[in-house]
Scaffold this motif. Structure first.
Motif, PDB file in Angstrom:
ATOM      1  N   LEU A  48      50.263  33.731  62.448  1.00  0.00           N
ATOM      2  CA  LEU A  48      50.518  32.838  61.324  1.00  0.00           C
ATOM      3  C   LEU A  48      50.260  31.411  61.784  1.00  0.00           C
ATOM      4  CD1 LEU A  48      51.598  32.131  58.464  1.00  0.00           C
ATOM      5  CD2 LEU A  48      53.897  32.124  59.470  1.00  0.00           C
ATOM      6  N   ASP A  49      49.399  30.705  61.048  1.00  0.00           N
ATOM      7  CA  ASP A  49      49.078  29.306  61.329  1.00  0.00           C
ATOM      8  C   ASP A  49      49.683  28.443  60.235  1.00  0.00           C
ATOM      9  OD1 ASP A  49      47.979  26.901  62.126  1.00  0.00           O
ATOM     10  OD2 ASP A  49      45.912  27.429  61.591  1.00  0.00           O
ATOM     11  N   MET A  50      50.821  27.806  60.536  1.00  0.00           N
ATOM     12  CA  MET A  50      51.456  26.910  59.572  1.00  0.00           C
ATOM     13  C   MET A  50      50.850  25.516  59.705  1.00  0.00           C
ATOM     14  SD  MET A  50      55.447  28.069  59.961  1.00  0.00           S
ATOM     15  CE  MET A  50      56.083  26.784  58.897  1.00  0.00           C
ATOM     16  N   PHE A  51      50.726  24.809  58.590  1.00  0.00           N
ATOM     17  CA  PHE A  51      50.110  23.478  58.574  1.00  0.00           C
ATOM     18  C   PHE A  51      48.691  23.601  59.138  1.00  0.00           C
ATOM     19  CE2 PHE A  51      54.683  23.107  59.313  1.00  0.00           C
ATOM     20  CZ  PHE A  51      55.084  22.311  58.260  1.00  0.00           C
ATOM     21  N   GLY A  58      43.690  29.739  63.295  1.00  0.00           N
ATOM     22  CA  GLY A  58      43.588  31.093  62.757  1.00  0.00           C
ATOM     23  C   GLY A  58      42.249  31.730  63.094  1.00  0.00           C
ATOM     24  N   LEU A  59      41.166  30.947  63.027  1.00  0.00           N
ATOM     25  CA  LEU A  59      39.844  31.473  63.382  1.00  0.00           C
ATOM     26  C   LEU A  59      39.755  31.799  64.869  1.00  0.00           C
ATOM     27  CD1 LEU A  59      37.606  29.213  61.130  1.00  0.00           C
ATOM     28  CD2 LEU A  59      37.990  31.691  60.891  1.00  0.00           C
ATOM     29  N   GLU A  60      40.383  30.976  65.704  1.00  0.00           N
ATOM     30  CA  GLU A  60      40.432  31.275  67.150  1.00  0.00           C
ATOM     31  C   GLU A  60      41.158  32.602  67.368  1.00  0.00           C
ATOM     32  OE1 GLU A  60      39.147  29.838  69.851  1.00  0.00           O
ATOM     33  OE2 GLU A  60      38.764  27.757  69.321  1.00  0.00           O
ATOM     34  N   ALA A  61      42.272  32.797  66.664  1.00  0.00           N
ATOM     35  CA  ALA A  61      43.046  34.041  66.796  1.00  0.00           C
ATOM     36  C   ALA A  61      42.211  35.237  66.356  1.00  0.00           C
ATOM     37  CB  ALA A  61      44.337  33.952  65.980  1.00  0.00           C
ATOM     38  N   VAL A  69      45.609  37.647  60.235  1.00  0.00           N
ATOM     39  CA  VAL A  69      45.782  36.212  60.409  1.00  0.00           C
ATOM     40  C   VAL A  69      46.027  35.585  59.038  1.00  0.00           C
ATOM     41  CG1 VAL A  69      44.722  34.065  61.214  1.00  0.00           C
ATOM     42  CG2 VAL A  69      44.263  36.206  62.437  1.00  0.00           C
ATOM     43  N   VAL A  70      47.083  34.779  58.965  1.00  0.00           N
ATOM     44  CA  VAL A  70      47.425  34.080  57.732  1.00  0.00           C
ATOM     45  C   VAL A  70      47.534  32.591  58.054  1.00  0.00           C
ATOM     46  CG1 VAL A  70      49.161  33.787  55.908  1.00  0.00           C
ATOM     47  CG2 VAL A  70      48.675  36.076  56.816  1.00  0.00           C
ATOM     48  N   ALA A  71      46.913  31.767  57.207  1.00  0.00           N
ATOM     49  CA  ALA A  71      46.992  30.317  57.343  1.00  0.00           C
ATOM     50  C   ALA A  71      47.668  29.748  56.106  1.00  0.00           C
ATOM     51  CB  ALA A  71      45.599  29.731  57.504  1.00  0.00           C
ATOM     52  N   VAL A  72      48.511  28.742  56.303  1.00  0.00           N
ATOM     53  CA  VAL A  72      49.183  28.081  55.190  1.00  0.00           C
ATOM     54  C   VAL A  72      48.875  26.586  55.273  1.00  0.00           C
ATOM     55  CG1 VAL A  72      51.365  27.677  53.987  1.00  0.00           C
ATOM     56  CG2 VAL A  72      51.065  29.772  55.329  1.00  0.00           C
ATOM     57  N   GLU A  73      48.373  26.035  54.162  1.00  0.00           N
ATOM     58  CA  GLU A  73      48.042  24.606  54.106  1.00  0.00           C
ATOM     59  C   GLU A  73      48.417  24.052  52.741  1.00  0.00           C
ATOM     60  OE1 GLU A  73      47.376  20.963  54.589  1.00  0.00           O
ATOM     61  OE2 GLU A  73      47.010  22.197  56.359  1.00  0.00           O
ATOM     62  N   LYS A  74      49.021  22.887  52.752  1.00  0.00           N
ATOM     63  CA  LYS A  74      49.506  22.251  51.526  1.00  0.00           C
ATOM     64  C   LYS A  74      48.483  21.284  50.916  1.00  0.00           C
ATOM     65  CE  LYS A  74      53.353  19.266  50.088  1.00  0.00           C
ATOM     66  NZ  LYS A  74      54.612  18.660  50.556  1.00  0.00           N
ATOM     67  N   PRO A  93      40.636  35.026  57.789  1.00  0.00           N
ATOM     68  CA  PRO A  93      42.080  34.994  57.594  1.00  0.00           C
ATOM     69  C   PRO A  93      42.433  34.837  56.119  1.00  0.00           C
ATOM     70  CG  PRO A  93      41.428  33.514  59.363  1.00  0.00           C
ATOM     71  CD  PRO A  93      40.168  33.957  58.678  1.00  0.00           C
ATOM     72  N   LYS A  94      43.671  35.148  55.800  1.00  0.00           N
ATOM     73  CA  LYS A  94      44.183  34.948  54.439  1.00  0.00           C
ATOM     74  C   LYS A  94      44.693  33.510  54.369  1.00  0.00           C
ATOM     75  CE  LYS A  94      47.636  36.693  51.206  1.00  0.00           C
ATOM     76  NZ  LYS A  94      48.703  37.691  51.013  1.00  0.00           N
ATOM     77  N   LEU A  95      44.338  32.807  53.310  1.00  0.00           N
ATOM     78  CA  LEU A  95      44.773  31.430  53.127  1.00  0.00           C
ATOM     79  C   LEU A  95      45.791  31.359  51.997  1.00  0.00           C
ATOM     80  CD1 LEU A  95      44.609  28.353  53.563  1.00  0.00           C
ATOM     81  CD2 LEU A  95      42.637  28.340  52.004  1.00  0.00           C
ATOM     82  N   LEU A  96      46.942  30.781  52.280  1.00  0.00           N
ATOM     83  CA  LEU A  96      47.959  30.506  51.269  1.00  0.00           C
ATOM     84  C   LEU A  96      48.033  28.998  51.095  1.00  0.00           C
ATOM     85  CD1 LEU A  96      50.761  32.924  52.532  1.00  0.00           C
ATOM     86  CD2 LEU A  96      49.055  33.350  50.758  1.00  0.00           C
TER      87      LEU A  96
END
Length: 172
Positions: A48-51, A58-61, A69-74, A93-96
């Protein structure tokens, strides 16, 4: 910026304007994943990649073998850059899109590795650690420049790069 290792090594990743995000340098990303290699089996693990910023962590993972892999960006502009970066990868990865501090506590899936890199001096380090307490089942990595209260976590390792710290924690 380029992915540093794994099956996508060398792939170019676009970054949002520096006034929006602060991308993690390649030497720091390499060090994070080299340290992680001794702590977690990448194959079959979740990240999980927060911020998320540019989405590079996430791409490195993903490149190194993490399967979920899940990424969260505001920030809308940063999220747009992440979407464009992810289009290049079939198994992206999944982007939220939204506030990590609101989205993450509602997640039910657990993660083997959680990377937390909020805007420096935002005052959300402890709130971020609290947000992941129920979904962290392995390592929590915090990139920070100020002192942080790690209550509820065990300090595994800490490295300093210039003015920033990369701290590896595990939930108690």
């Amino acid at each position: 910026m380029n992915i540093t290792a794994g099956k996508y090594k060398g792939q170019k990743v676009l970054v949002p304007d520096e006034s929006i995000t602060r991308p993690t340098l390649s030497k720091v990303r390499m060090s994070v994943f080299n340290t992680l290699q001794g702590l977690v089996e990448f194959e079959g693990s979740s990240f999980l990649d927060m911020f998320a910023g540019s989405g590079i962590m996430g791409l490195e993972a993903l490149s190194r073998g993490f399967v979920r892999v899940v990424a969260v960006e505001k920030h809308p502009k940063a999220a747009g850059v992440i979407k464009n970066n992810y289009k290049k990868f079939a198994d992206c990865p999944k982007l939220l899109i939204g506030d990590c501090l609101k989205i993450v506590p509602k997640m039910s899936d657990k993660f083997d590795v959680i990377y937390i890199d909020p805007p420096y001096f935002s005052g959300v380090y402890e709130k971020s650690l609290d947000a992941v307490k129920d979904i962290a089942c392995g390592i929590v990595i915090l990139e920070h420049v100020t002192d942080v209260d790690f209550s509820g976590y065990e300090l595994i390792k800490q490295k300093k790069y210039g003015d920033k710290f990369i701290t590896f924690l595990s939930a108690k």
